[in-house]
Design a protein around this motif. Structure first.
Motif, PDB file in Angstrom:
ATOM      1  N   THR A  53      39.452  31.545 -61.625  1.00 22.95           N
ATOM      2  CA  THR A  53      40.348  30.775 -60.760  1.00 22.95           C
ATOM      3  C   THR A  53      41.412  30.064 -61.589  1.00 22.95           C
ATOM      4  O   THR A  53      42.599  30.119 -61.257  1.00 22.95           O
ATOM      5  CB  THR A  53      39.545  29.756 -59.915  1.00 22.95           C
ATOM      6  OG1 THR A  53      38.567  30.468 -59.142  1.00 22.95           O
ATOM      7  CG2 THR A  53      40.457  28.981 -58.979  1.00 22.95           C
ATOM      8  N   ARG A  85      41.303  27.729 -53.281  1.00 23.13           N
ATOM      9  CA  ARG A  85      41.549  28.417 -54.555  1.00 23.13           C
ATOM     10  C   ARG A  85      40.371  29.298 -54.943  1.00 23.13           C
ATOM     11  O   ARG A  85      40.552  30.443 -55.362  1.00 23.13           O
ATOM     12  CB  ARG A  85      41.846  27.395 -55.649  1.00 23.13           C
ATOM     13  CG  ARG A  85      43.234  26.803 -55.546  1.00 23.13           C
ATOM     14  CD  ARG A  85      43.435  25.663 -56.511  1.00 23.13           C
ATOM     15  NE  ARG A  85      44.842  25.298 -56.625  1.00 23.13           N
ATOM     16  CZ  ARG A  85      45.271  24.176 -57.175  1.00 23.13           C
ATOM     17  NH1 ARG A  85      44.408  23.308 -57.681  1.00 23.13           N
ATOM     18  NH2 ARG A  85      46.564  23.925 -57.239  1.00 23.13           N
ATOM     19  N   TYR A  89      40.533  33.344 -55.009  1.00 27.55           N
ATOM     20  CA  TYR A  89      40.178  34.064 -56.237  1.00 27.55           C
ATOM     21  C   TYR A  89      39.170  35.166 -55.913  1.00 27.55           C
ATOM     22  O   TYR A  89      39.332  36.314 -56.334  1.00 27.55           O
ATOM     23  CB  TYR A  89      39.608  33.122 -57.309  1.00 27.55           C
ATOM     24  CG  TYR A  89      39.014  33.909 -58.448  1.00 27.55           C
ATOM     25  CD1 TYR A  89      39.839  34.522 -59.386  1.00 27.55           C
ATOM     26  CD2 TYR A  89      37.646  34.117 -58.546  1.00 27.55           C
ATOM     27  CE1 TYR A  89      39.307  35.310 -60.396  1.00 27.55           C
ATOM     28  CE2 TYR A  89      37.107  34.897 -59.550  1.00 27.55           C
ATOM     29  CZ  TYR A  89      37.940  35.491 -60.474  1.00 27.55           C
ATOM     30  OH  TYR A  89      37.415  36.286 -61.462  1.00 27.55           O
TER      31      TYR A  89
END
Length: 131
Positions: A53, A85, A89
């Protein structure tokens, strides 16, 4: 033994700290995961998620911004942003089914984020998956 959900929750905490400007958190990831009893395969899983990430943060953030209906990245709360996030990812770089990733993000947002977060996160991730 920790579950993948617990590993993800720990990663969200790490991403949250990172988002708040604690870049040095990367030096203590191992210790933090150990403290939360994230070990062995789950530790490897968590490290992969966190490092992946961070490594792809600009691409992930571009995905968030380009799929927002209104506002900017800075308008999103840090917890919600961390959940997004991580999920993005996984959507972009991991092979897990997208429905599982979205469900995990929604469930984590119910526990960790504000009241409106699950709906917001679901909508944004759904948009990204369909893009």
């Amino acid at each position: 033994m920790a579950t993948r959900t617990q590993a993800r929750e720990s990663v969200i905490g790490l991403l949250y700290a990172y988002d708040l400007g604690n870049d040095g958190i990367t030096k203590f990831v191992d210790e933090i995961l150990e403290e939360k009893k994230i070990r062995n395969n789950q530790k490897d899983f968590a490290l992969n998620l966190f490092n992946g990430t961070i490594k792809n943060l600009s691409q992930i953030d571009e995905n968030i911004v380009s799929n927002l209906n209104q506002g900017t990245l800075s308008d999103i709360g840090s917890v919600e942003k961390s959940i997004l996030r991580l999920a993005i990812y996984e959507i972009l770089f991991e092979s897990l089914p997208k429905a599982i990733i979205i469900n995990e993000a929604i469930e984590l947002s119910k526990r960790l984020a504000s009241d409106g977060a699950p709906k917001f996160i679901n909508g944004l991730l759904d948009k990204i998956v369909k893009a």
